[in-house]
Write a protein that holds these residues in place. Sequence first.
Motif, PDB file in Angstrom:
ATOM      1  N   ALA A 253      21.749  48.789 -61.403  1.00 15.78           N
ATOM      2  CA  ALA A 253      22.938  48.503 -60.598  1.00 15.78           C
ATOM      3  C   ALA A 253      23.929  47.654 -61.389  1.00 15.78           C
ATOM      4  O   ALA A 253      25.136  47.924 -61.394  1.00 15.78           O
ATOM      5  N   ILE A 254      23.415  46.633 -62.081  1.00 14.68           N
ATOM      6  CA  ILE A 254      24.295  45.755 -62.869  1.00 14.68           C
ATOM      7  C   ILE A 254      24.968  46.551 -63.982  1.00 14.68           C
ATOM      8  O   ILE A 254      26.170  46.397 -64.249  1.00 14.68           O
ATOM      9  N   ALA A 255      24.188  47.413 -64.639  1.00 11.60           N
ATOM     10  CA  ALA A 255      24.739  48.216 -65.735  1.00 11.60           C
ATOM     11  C   ALA A 255      25.860  49.116 -65.223  1.00 11.60           C
ATOM     12  O   ALA A 255      26.927  49.220 -65.847  1.00 11.60           O
ATOM     13  N   PHE A 256      25.658  49.754 -64.066  1.00  6.08           N
ATOM     14  CA  PHE A 256      26.680  50.652 -63.517  1.00  6.08           C
ATOM     15  C   PHE A 256      27.896  49.861 -63.057  1.00  6.08           C
ATOM     16  O   PHE A 256      29.039  50.315 -63.170  1.00  6.08           O
ATOM     17  N   LEU A 257      27.643  48.658 -62.529  1.00  5.23           N
ATOM     18  CA  LEU A 257      28.744  47.786 -62.096  1.00  5.23           C
ATOM     19  C   LEU A 257      29.622  47.442 -63.305  1.00  5.23           C
ATOM     20  O   LEU A 257      30.846  47.557 -63.260  1.00  5.23           O
ATOM     21  N   LEU A 258      28.965  47.053 -64.406  1.00  4.75           N
ATOM     22  CA  LEU A 258      29.714  46.696 -65.619  1.00  4.75           C
ATOM     23  C   LEU A 258      30.470  47.897 -66.171  1.00  4.75           C
ATOM     24  O   LEU A 258      31.619  47.775 -66.597  1.00  4.75           O
ATOM     25  N   LEU A 259      29.813  49.047 -66.138  1.00  3.95           N
ATOM     26  CA  LEU A 259      30.439  50.279 -66.633  1.00  3.95           C
ATOM     27  C   LEU A 259      31.717  50.556 -65.851  1.00  3.95           C
ATOM     28  O   LEU A 259      32.780  50.865 -66.423  1.00  3.95           O
ATOM     29  N   LEU A 260      31.629  50.422 -64.535  1.00  2.87           N
ATOM     30  CA  LEU A 260      32.788  50.680 -63.675  1.00  2.87           C
ATOM     31  C   LEU A 260      33.910  49.677 -63.942  1.00  2.87           C
ATOM     32  O   LEU A 260      35.058  50.051 -64.178  1.00  2.87           O
ATOM     33  N   VAL A 261      33.551  48.370 -63.923  1.00  3.32           N
ATOM     34  CA  VAL A 261      34.574  47.335 -64.092  1.00  3.32           C
ATOM     35  C   VAL A 261      35.200  47.404 -65.485  1.00  3.32           C
ATOM     36  O   VAL A 261      36.427  47.376 -65.633  1.00  3.32           O
ATOM     37  N   LEU A 262      34.369  47.544 -66.521  1.00  3.04           N
ATOM     38  CA  LEU A 262      34.907  47.600 -67.884  1.00  3.04           C
ATOM     39  C   LEU A 262      35.726  48.870 -68.098  1.00  3.04           C
ATOM     40  O   LEU A 262      36.747  48.851 -68.785  1.00  3.04           O
ATOM     41  N   GLY A 263      35.290  49.963 -67.496  1.00  5.95           N
ATOM     42  CA  GLY A 263      36.045  51.212 -67.604  1.00  5.95           C
ATOM     43  C   GLY A 263      37.422  51.082 -66.990  1.00  5.95           C
ATOM     44  O   GLY A 263      38.425  51.522 -67.573  1.00  5.95           O
ATOM     45  N   VAL A 264      37.480  50.431 -65.836  1.00  2.58           N
ATOM     46  CA  VAL A 264      38.768  50.236 -65.159  1.00  2.58           C
ATOM     47  C   VAL A 264      39.667  49.328 -65.996  1.00  2.58           C
ATOM     48  O   VAL A 264      40.860  49.602 -66.177  1.00  2.58           O
ATOM     49  N   ILE A 265      39.085  48.249 -66.556  1.00  2.00           N
ATOM     50  CA  ILE A 265      39.872  47.337 -67.392  1.00  2.00           C
ATOM     51  C   ILE A 265      40.371  48.073 -68.641  1.00  2.00           C
ATOM     52  O   ILE A 265      41.530  47.917 -69.053  1.00  2.00           O
ATOM     53  N   ALA A 266      39.496  48.890 -69.221  1.00  2.00           N
ATOM     54  CA  ALA A 266      39.898  49.654 -70.404  1.00  2.00           C
ATOM     55  C   ALA A 266      41.067  50.581 -70.065  1.00  2.00           C
ATOM     56  O   ALA A 266      41.987  50.768 -70.871  1.00  2.00           O
ATOM     57  N   ASP A 267      41.050  51.118 -68.862  1.00  2.00           N
ATOM     58  CA  ASP A 267      42.138  51.998 -68.419  1.00  2.00           C
ATOM     59  C   ASP A 267      43.451  51.224 -68.302  1.00  2.00           C
ATOM     60  O   ASP A 267      44.399  51.493 -69.029  1.00  2.00           O
ATOM     61  N   VAL A 268      43.485  50.217 -67.429  1.00  2.00           N
ATOM     62  CA  VAL A 268      44.750  49.502 -67.212  1.00  2.00           C
ATOM     63  C   VAL A 268      45.185  48.740 -68.464  1.00  2.00           C
ATOM     64  O   VAL A 268      46.373  48.552 -68.695  1.00  2.00           O
ATOM     65  N   GLY A 269      44.204  48.339 -69.296  1.00  2.00           N
ATOM     66  CA  GLY A 269      44.531  47.580 -70.489  1.00  2.00           C
ATOM     67  C   GLY A 269      45.163  48.411 -71.590  1.00  2.00           C
ATOM     68  O   GLY A 269      45.797  47.868 -72.494  1.00  2.00           O
ATOM     69  N   THR A 270      44.984  49.701 -71.537  1.00  2.00           N
ATOM     70  CA  THR A 270      45.514  50.545 -72.610  1.00  2.00           C
ATOM     71  C   THR A 270      46.647  51.451 -72.131  1.00  2.00           C
ATOM     72  O   THR A 270      47.073  52.337 -72.849  1.00  2.00           O
ATOM     73  N   ARG A 271      47.132  51.190 -70.920  1.00  2.00           N
ATOM     74  CA  ARG A 271      48.172  52.082 -70.392  1.00  2.00           C
ATOM     75  C   ARG A 271      49.485  51.993 -71.165  1.00  2.00           C
ATOM     76  O   ARG A 271      50.199  52.970 -71.300  1.00  2.00           O
ATOM     77  N   SER A 272      49.788  50.774 -71.686  1.00  2.00           N
ATOM     78  CA  SER A 272      51.042  50.648 -72.421  1.00  2.00           C
ATOM     79  C   SER A 272      50.977  51.439 -73.725  1.00  2.00           C
ATOM     80  O   SER A 272      51.973  52.011 -74.168  1.00  2.00           O
ATOM     81  N   ILE A 273      49.776  51.482 -74.313  1.00  2.00           N
ATOM     82  CA  ILE A 273      49.602  52.262 -75.547  1.00  2.00           C
ATOM     83  C   ILE A 273      49.757  53.747 -75.229  1.00  2.00           C
ATOM     84  O   ILE A 273      50.376  54.499 -75.968  1.00  2.00           O
TER      85      ILE A 273
ATOM     86  N   PHE B 141      35.127  44.880 -56.912  1.00  2.00           N
ATOM     87  CA  PHE B 141      35.299  44.047 -58.109  1.00  2.00           C
ATOM     88  C   PHE B 141      36.148  44.799 -59.141  1.00  2.00           C
ATOM     89  O   PHE B 141      36.982  44.196 -59.829  1.00  2.00           O
ATOM     90  N   ALA B 142      35.932  46.104 -59.249  1.00  2.00           N
ATOM     91  CA  ALA B 142      36.709  46.910 -60.193  1.00  2.00           C
ATOM     92  C   ALA B 142      38.185  46.922 -59.789  1.00  2.00           C
ATOM     93  O   ALA B 142      39.086  46.787 -60.631  1.00  2.00           O
ATOM     94  N   LEU B 143      38.431  47.044 -58.497  1.00  2.00           N
ATOM     95  CA  LEU B 143      39.802  47.036 -57.980  1.00  2.00           C
ATOM     96  C   LEU B 143      40.465  45.690 -58.284  1.00  2.00           C
ATOM     97  O   LEU B 143      41.616  45.620 -58.727  1.00  2.00           O
ATOM     98  N   TYR B 144      39.700  44.629 -58.065  1.00  2.00           N
ATOM     99  CA  TYR B 144      40.201  43.281 -58.352  1.00  2.00           C
ATOM    100  C   TYR B 144      40.556  43.169 -59.838  1.00  2.00           C
ATOM    101  O   TYR B 144      41.628  42.677 -60.207  1.00  2.00           O
ATOM    102  N   ALA B 145      39.635  43.640 -60.694  1.00  2.00           N
ATOM    103  CA  ALA B 145      39.858  43.555 -62.144  1.00  2.00           C
ATOM    104  C   ALA B 145      41.146  44.268 -62.539  1.00  2.00           C
ATOM    105  O   ALA B 145      41.944  43.754 -63.323  1.00  2.00           O
ATOM    106  N   ALA B 146      41.362  45.439 -61.949  1.00  2.00           N
ATOM    107  CA  ALA B 146      42.556  46.223 -62.291  1.00  2.00           C
ATOM    108  C   ALA B 146      43.823  45.469 -61.901  1.00  2.00           C
ATOM    109  O   ALA B 146      44.747  45.315 -62.717  1.00  2.00           O
ATOM    110  N   TYR B 147      43.896  44.988 -60.676  1.00  2.00           N
ATOM    111  CA  TYR B 147      45.122  44.329 -60.220  1.00  2.00           C
ATOM    112  C   TYR B 147      45.312  42.960 -60.868  1.00  2.00           C
ATOM    113  O   TYR B 147      46.438  42.542 -61.122  1.00  2.00           O
ATOM    114  N   ARG B 148      44.198  42.272 -61.151  1.00  2.00           N
ATOM    115  CA  ARG B 148      44.303  40.981 -61.848  1.00  2.00           C
ATOM    116  C   ARG B 148      44.874  41.225 -63.254  1.00  2.00           C
ATOM    117  O   ARG B 148      45.638  40.430 -63.778  1.00  2.00           O
ATOM    118  N   PHE B 149      44.505  42.345 -63.839  1.00  2.00           N
ATOM    119  CA  PHE B 149      44.976  42.689 -65.177  1.00  2.00           C
ATOM    120  C   PHE B 149      46.462  43.048 -65.158  1.00  2.00           C
ATOM    121  O   PHE B 149      47.217  42.683 -66.054  1.00  2.00           O
TER     122      PHE B 149
END
Lengths: 108, 207
Positions: free
Chosen positions: A78-98, B36-44
């Motif tokens: 569960a923790i691994a999938f949680l991290l995968l989801l959160v990091l994947g989302v961050i990777a998405d929004v973090g690279t949108r400007s590129i 948490f993923a939604l939070y991460a996106a909007y916080r970003f």
Amino acid sequence: MATPDPDTNAPSAITYVVVWVVLIVLATASLLLSDVVVGGSGLALSLVIATLKAGLVAAFFMHLAHGRAAHRMAFAAAIAFLLLLVLGVIADVGTRSIASVYVDDVGN
Amino acid sequence: MKLEVQYDSLARQHATARLGMWVFLASESLLFAALFALYAAYRFIYPAEFHAAAAHANVLLGTINTYLLLTSSLTVALSIHETKHGRRRRALVLLAITIGLGVTFEVLKLVEYGLHLRDGIAPGGYYSFSELPAHGAVLYFTLYYLMTGLHALHVLGGLAALAWLWLRLYRGRITSESYLALELGGLYWHLVDLVWIFLWPLIYLVK
């Protein structure tokens, strides 16, 4: 038939109290540090402390440390999938400007 | 406790129940993972707005609630420990304290919501907080209601389970020989605590 005790080496009452004291100290440290370390690094620090606290609760209160390996596996997945989801989302929004060549709305 | 036909011993039956509980807790974690993923996106996307909005979070009530839940995790763990060792009266008191802490948590949460709503800090389209009209702030508070609201519902569910367990313990249905239900209820309560351990810094300690 008696319920078999699955955790003959379950934590003692003293261990529970010690873990609780550490949890309270960590929570207080997190609260005080939030005024000192602010911004992105403050958020990162508070999440590190939260992870430590969660680890203590899971390991001792939830008996993950000495319970069956199958329990650790279920939770670790569960923790691994949680991290995968959160990091994947961050990777998405973090690279949108590129990738803005391909994406019209960069979310600003 | 009754031995079901598919098991050759209560030990195996209980081992299955425990694993089943952990799989359920894993799925609960993934329910919160989406938020948490939604939070991460909007916080970003809105870091400055999130920090400005978090300045209006009720840190005092949020922090008191953190201490309440951490302590309730201790009391429920001790209650199971006392049950195991046949000290029913102490187990009942500890479980009652756990329930009391949980109820206090919920009451403080309602007070907190009330204070926010009075200022016009409501979720989504109902948001009318004139001091902070930014789009990112609306998202922060909408997530605040969604995440703490879903968590509060879990606290409520946990409280219902603990109240039922208290009655079973009181009536002698849970004993030092047979306490699996109490153990599983305790696990659920700890998960509710785990979620809050992460909600607290994300919502209240963002500065």
